[in-house]
Design a protein around this motif. Structure first.
Motif, PDB file in Angstrom:
ATOM      1  N   PHE A 129     -64.252 -44.165  31.821  1.00 27.86           N
ATOM      2  CA  PHE A 129     -65.539 -44.400  31.175  1.00 27.86           C
ATOM      3  C   PHE A 129     -65.453 -45.526  30.155  1.00 27.86           C
ATOM      4  O   PHE A 129     -66.347 -46.354  30.047  1.00 27.86           O
ATOM      5  N   GLN A 130     -64.360 -45.564  29.411  1.00 23.12           N
ATOM      6  CA  GLN A 130     -64.196 -46.600  28.379  1.00 23.12           C
ATOM      7  C   GLN A 130     -64.222 -48.004  29.003  1.00 23.12           C
ATOM      8  O   GLN A 130     -64.737 -48.941  28.412  1.00 23.12           O
ATOM      9  N   TYR A 131     -63.650 -48.129  30.180  1.00 19.75           N
ATOM     10  CA  TYR A 131     -63.586 -49.429  30.867  1.00 19.75           C
ATOM     11  C   TYR A 131     -64.419 -49.388  32.146  1.00 19.75           C
ATOM     12  O   TYR A 131     -63.989 -49.867  33.195  1.00 19.75           O
ATOM     13  N   LYS A 132     -65.624 -48.828  32.046  1.00 19.04           N
ATOM     14  CA  LYS A 132     -66.455 -48.605  33.229  1.00 19.04           C
ATOM     15  C   LYS A 132     -66.837 -49.885  33.954  1.00 19.04           C
ATOM     16  O   LYS A 132     -67.110 -49.860  35.140  1.00 19.04           O
ATOM     17  N   ASN A 133     -66.833 -51.028  33.279  1.00 23.79           N
ATOM     18  CA  ASN A 133     -67.210 -52.284  33.931  1.00 23.79           C
ATOM     19  C   ASN A 133     -66.022 -53.059  34.492  1.00 23.79           C
ATOM     20  O   ASN A 133     -66.209 -54.118  35.077  1.00 23.79           O
ATOM     21  N   ALA A 134     -64.820 -52.530  34.322  1.00 22.08           N
ATOM     22  CA  ALA A 134     -63.623 -53.198  34.853  1.00 22.08           C
ATOM     23  C   ALA A 134     -63.590 -53.041  36.374  1.00 22.08           C
ATOM     24  O   ALA A 134     -64.107 -52.064  36.922  1.00 22.08           O
ATOM     25  N   PRO A 135     -62.975 -53.993  37.071  1.00 23.41           N
ATOM     26  CA  PRO A 135     -62.854 -53.875  38.527  1.00 23.41           C
ATOM     27  C   PRO A 135     -62.043 -52.633  38.922  1.00 23.41           C
ATOM     28  O   PRO A 135     -61.117 -52.235  38.206  1.00 23.41           O
ATOM     29  N   LEU A 136     -62.392 -52.051  40.045  1.00 19.78           N
ATOM     30  CA  LEU A 136     -61.750 -50.831  40.528  1.00 19.78           C
ATOM     31  C   LEU A 136     -60.229 -50.976  40.613  1.00 19.78           C
ATOM     32  O   LEU A 136     -59.488 -50.094  40.163  1.00 19.78           O
ATOM     33  N   VAL A 137     -59.756 -52.081  41.157  1.00 19.31           N
ATOM     34  CA  VAL A 137     -58.317 -52.283  41.321  1.00 19.31           C
ATOM     35  C   VAL A 137     -57.610 -52.348  39.963  1.00 19.31           C
ATOM     36  O   VAL A 137     -56.530 -51.787  39.787  1.00 19.31           O
ATOM     37  N   LEU A 194     -54.790 -49.775  38.637  1.00 18.53           N
ATOM     38  CA  LEU A 194     -53.501 -50.252  38.127  1.00 18.53           C
ATOM     39  C   LEU A 194     -53.230 -49.662  36.743  1.00 18.53           C
ATOM     40  O   LEU A 194     -52.120 -49.180  36.464  1.00 18.53           O
ATOM     41  N   GLY A 195     -54.242 -49.686  35.881  1.00 13.02           N
ATOM     42  CA  GLY A 195     -54.093 -49.080  34.558  1.00 13.02           C
ATOM     43  C   GLY A 195     -53.796 -47.595  34.661  1.00 13.02           C
ATOM     44  O   GLY A 195     -52.958 -47.058  33.939  1.00 13.02           O
ATOM     45  N   GLY A 196     -54.475 -46.912  35.577  1.00 17.20           N
ATOM     46  CA  GLY A 196     -54.229 -45.492  35.798  1.00 17.20           C
ATOM     47  C   GLY A 196     -52.813 -45.223  36.265  1.00 17.20           C
ATOM     48  O   GLY A 196     -52.165 -44.269  35.815  1.00 17.20           O
ATOM     49  N   ALA A 197     -52.315 -46.062  37.167  1.00 13.27           N
ATOM     50  CA  ALA A 197     -50.940 -45.898  37.656  1.00 13.27           C
ATOM     51  C   ALA A 197     -49.937 -46.069  36.516  1.00 13.27           C
ATOM     52  O   ALA A 197     -48.936 -45.342  36.434  1.00 13.27           O
ATOM     53  N   ILE A 198     -50.217 -47.006  35.633  1.00 15.31           N
ATOM     54  CA  ILE A 198     -49.331 -47.213  34.480  1.00 15.31           C
ATOM     55  C   ILE A 198     -49.386 -46.010  33.548  1.00 15.31           C
ATOM     56  O   ILE A 198     -48.341 -45.522  33.072  1.00 15.31           O
ATOM     57  N   VAL A 199     -50.579 -45.482  33.301  1.00 16.92           N
ATOM     58  CA  VAL A 199     -50.723 -44.297  32.438  1.00 16.92           C
ATOM     59  C   VAL A 199     -49.956 -43.113  33.036  1.00 16.92           C
ATOM     60  O   VAL A 199     -49.199 -42.422  32.344  1.00 16.92           O
ATOM     61  N   ILE A 200     -50.145 -42.869  34.326  1.00 16.72           N
ATOM     62  CA  ILE A 200     -49.447 -41.751  34.970  1.00 16.72           C
ATOM     63  C   ILE A 200     -47.941 -41.958  34.922  1.00 16.72           C
ATOM     64  O   ILE A 200     -47.184 -41.021  34.654  1.00 16.72           O
ATOM     65  N   THR A 201     -47.484 -43.178  35.147  1.00 15.77           N
ATOM     66  CA  THR A 201     -46.047 -43.468  35.090  1.00 15.77           C
ATOM     67  C   THR A 201     -45.500 -43.223  33.691  1.00 15.77           C
ATOM     68  O   THR A 201     -44.392 -42.694  33.529  1.00 15.77           O
ATOM     69  N   LEU A 202     -46.273 -43.577  32.664  1.00 16.51           N
ATOM     70  CA  LEU A 202     -45.836 -43.307  31.285  1.00 16.51           C
ATOM     71  C   LEU A 202     -45.759 -41.808  31.012  1.00 16.51           C
ATOM     72  O   LEU A 202     -44.806 -41.335  30.383  1.00 16.51           O
ATOM     73  N   TYR A 203     -46.753 -41.060  31.473  1.00 17.63           N
ATOM     74  CA  TYR A 203     -46.687 -39.598  31.355  1.00 17.63           C
ATOM     75  C   TYR A 203     -45.457 -39.068  32.099  1.00 17.63           C
ATOM     76  O   TYR A 203     -44.733 -38.216  31.592  1.00 17.63           O
ATOM     77  N   TRP A 261     -49.068 -43.537  42.661  1.00 21.05           N
ATOM     78  CA  TRP A 261     -50.049 -43.194  41.620  1.00 21.05           C
ATOM     79  C   TRP A 261     -51.222 -44.172  41.672  1.00 21.05           C
ATOM     80  O   TRP A 261     -52.365 -43.785  41.436  1.00 21.05           O
ATOM     81  N   PHE A 262     -50.941 -45.433  41.994  1.00 22.70           N
ATOM     82  CA  PHE A 262     -51.999 -46.431  42.140  1.00 22.70           C
ATOM     83  C   PHE A 262     -52.956 -46.018  43.259  1.00 22.70           C
ATOM     84  O   PHE A 262     -54.176 -46.035  43.089  1.00 22.70           O
ATOM     85  N   LEU A 263     -52.405 -45.615  44.399  1.00 22.11           N
ATOM     86  CA  LEU A 263     -53.241 -45.174  45.524  1.00 22.11           C
ATOM     87  C   LEU A 263     -54.038 -43.921  45.160  1.00 22.11           C
ATOM     88  O   LEU A 263     -55.223 -43.812  45.491  1.00 22.11           O
ATOM     89  N   LEU A 264     -53.392 -42.993  44.447  1.00 27.81           N
ATOM     90  CA  LEU A 264     -54.091 -41.787  44.008  1.00 27.81           C
ATOM     91  C   LEU A 264     -55.241 -42.151  43.065  1.00 27.81           C
ATOM     92  O   LEU A 264     -56.344 -41.603  43.174  1.00 27.81           O
ATOM     93  N   CYS A 265     -54.991 -43.095  42.161  1.00 25.91           N
ATOM     94  CA  CYS A 265     -56.044 -43.528  41.230  1.00 25.91           C
ATOM     95  C   CYS A 265     -57.195 -44.192  41.962  1.00 25.91           C
ATOM     96  O   CYS A 265     -58.357 -43.978  41.601  1.00 25.91           O
ATOM     97  N   LEU A 266     -56.904 -44.981  42.987  1.00 29.57           N
ATOM     98  CA  LEU A 266     -57.982 -45.578  43.785  1.00 29.57           C
ATOM     99  C   LEU A 266     -58.871 -44.486  44.364  1.00 29.57           C
ATOM    100  O   LEU A 266     -60.099 -44.576  44.308  1.00 29.57           O
ATOM    101  N   ALA A 267     -58.247 -43.453  44.918  1.00 27.27           N
ATOM    102  CA  ALA A 267     -59.013 -42.352  45.501  1.00 27.27           C
ATOM    103  C   ALA A 267     -59.813 -41.615  44.423  1.00 27.27           C
ATOM    104  O   ALA A 267     -61.000 -41.338  44.601  1.00 27.27           O
ATOM    105  N   LEU A 268     -59.163 -41.298  43.300  1.00 23.09           N
ATOM    106  CA  LEU A 268     -59.849 -40.573  42.226  1.00 23.09           C
ATOM    107  C   LEU A 268     -61.012 -41.370  41.648  1.00 23.09           C
ATOM    108  O   LEU A 268     -62.072 -40.807  41.356  1.00 23.09           O
ATOM    109  N   LEU A 269     -60.820 -42.660  41.476  1.00 19.31           N
ATOM    110  CA  LEU A 269     -61.894 -43.500  40.942  1.00 19.31           C
ATOM    111  C   LEU A 269     -63.075 -43.573  41.895  1.00 19.31           C
ATOM    112  O   LEU A 269     -64.228 -43.552  41.470  1.00 19.31           O
TER     113      LEU A 269
END
Length: 150
Positions: free
Chosen positions: A68-76, A80-89, A127-135
């Motif tokens: 939601f915070q970056y709702k206007n950012a491109p999906l990819v 990518l940001g989501g994959a990085i967040v999950i990897t950090l977790y 995680w990137f592929l999972l984030c694409l699906a979730l988004l």
């Protein structure tokens, strides 16, 4: 008064409190991540660990607010940001549960370019592929229900 990630209000003694429906929404999203990631692990590995359930909930909740915070950012870029967040977790939880407490929940040391056996590029890509699906799913859900919007 509206907060950055959750709606807030000032109560009579000037303290900030979260609106009940925002807290409930966060609990529901955490629970979906908790159960959802557990199901994914059981389907692919045949078992899971309680630490992965908590991590799945925390990841989904974090991704929800970042989306939601970056709702206007491109999906990819969001994926990518989501994959990085999950990897950090994954790295943080891995250091705690695998290296400190020796629960041996996972070990990526046999995979190429792993770091301390806790993270590796292959799983970051997954995680990137999972984030694409979730988004993609979340975009449909946001349109279907105003309740899900932060």
């Amino acid at each position: 008064m509206e907060g950055k990630f959750a709606k807030e209000k000032l109560n009579s003694d000037m303290r900030v409190s979260f609106l009940p429906n925002e807290a409930l929404k966060a609990v529901i999203i955490f629970a979906i991540g908790f159960v959802g990631y557990g199901v994914i692990e059981i389907l692919f590995r045949g078992y899971t660990h309680w630490s992965m359930l908590l991590t799945g909930g925390a990841c989904l909740l974090t991704l929800y607010y970042l989306n939601f915070q970056y709702k206007n950012a491109p999906l990819v870029l969001k994926a990518l940001g989501g994959a990085i967040v999950i990897t950090l977790y994954e790295f943080t939880v891995g250091v705690i549960v695998n290296l400190l407490f020796h629960f041996n929940v996972w070990d990526y040391s046999a995979l190429p370019m792993d770091f301390l056996g806790q993270i590796c590029p292959l799983f970051t890509f997954l995680w990137f592929l999972l984030c694409l699906a979730l988004l993609s799913i979340s975009k449909v859900l946001y349109r279907a229900s105003r309740y899900l919007m932060p």
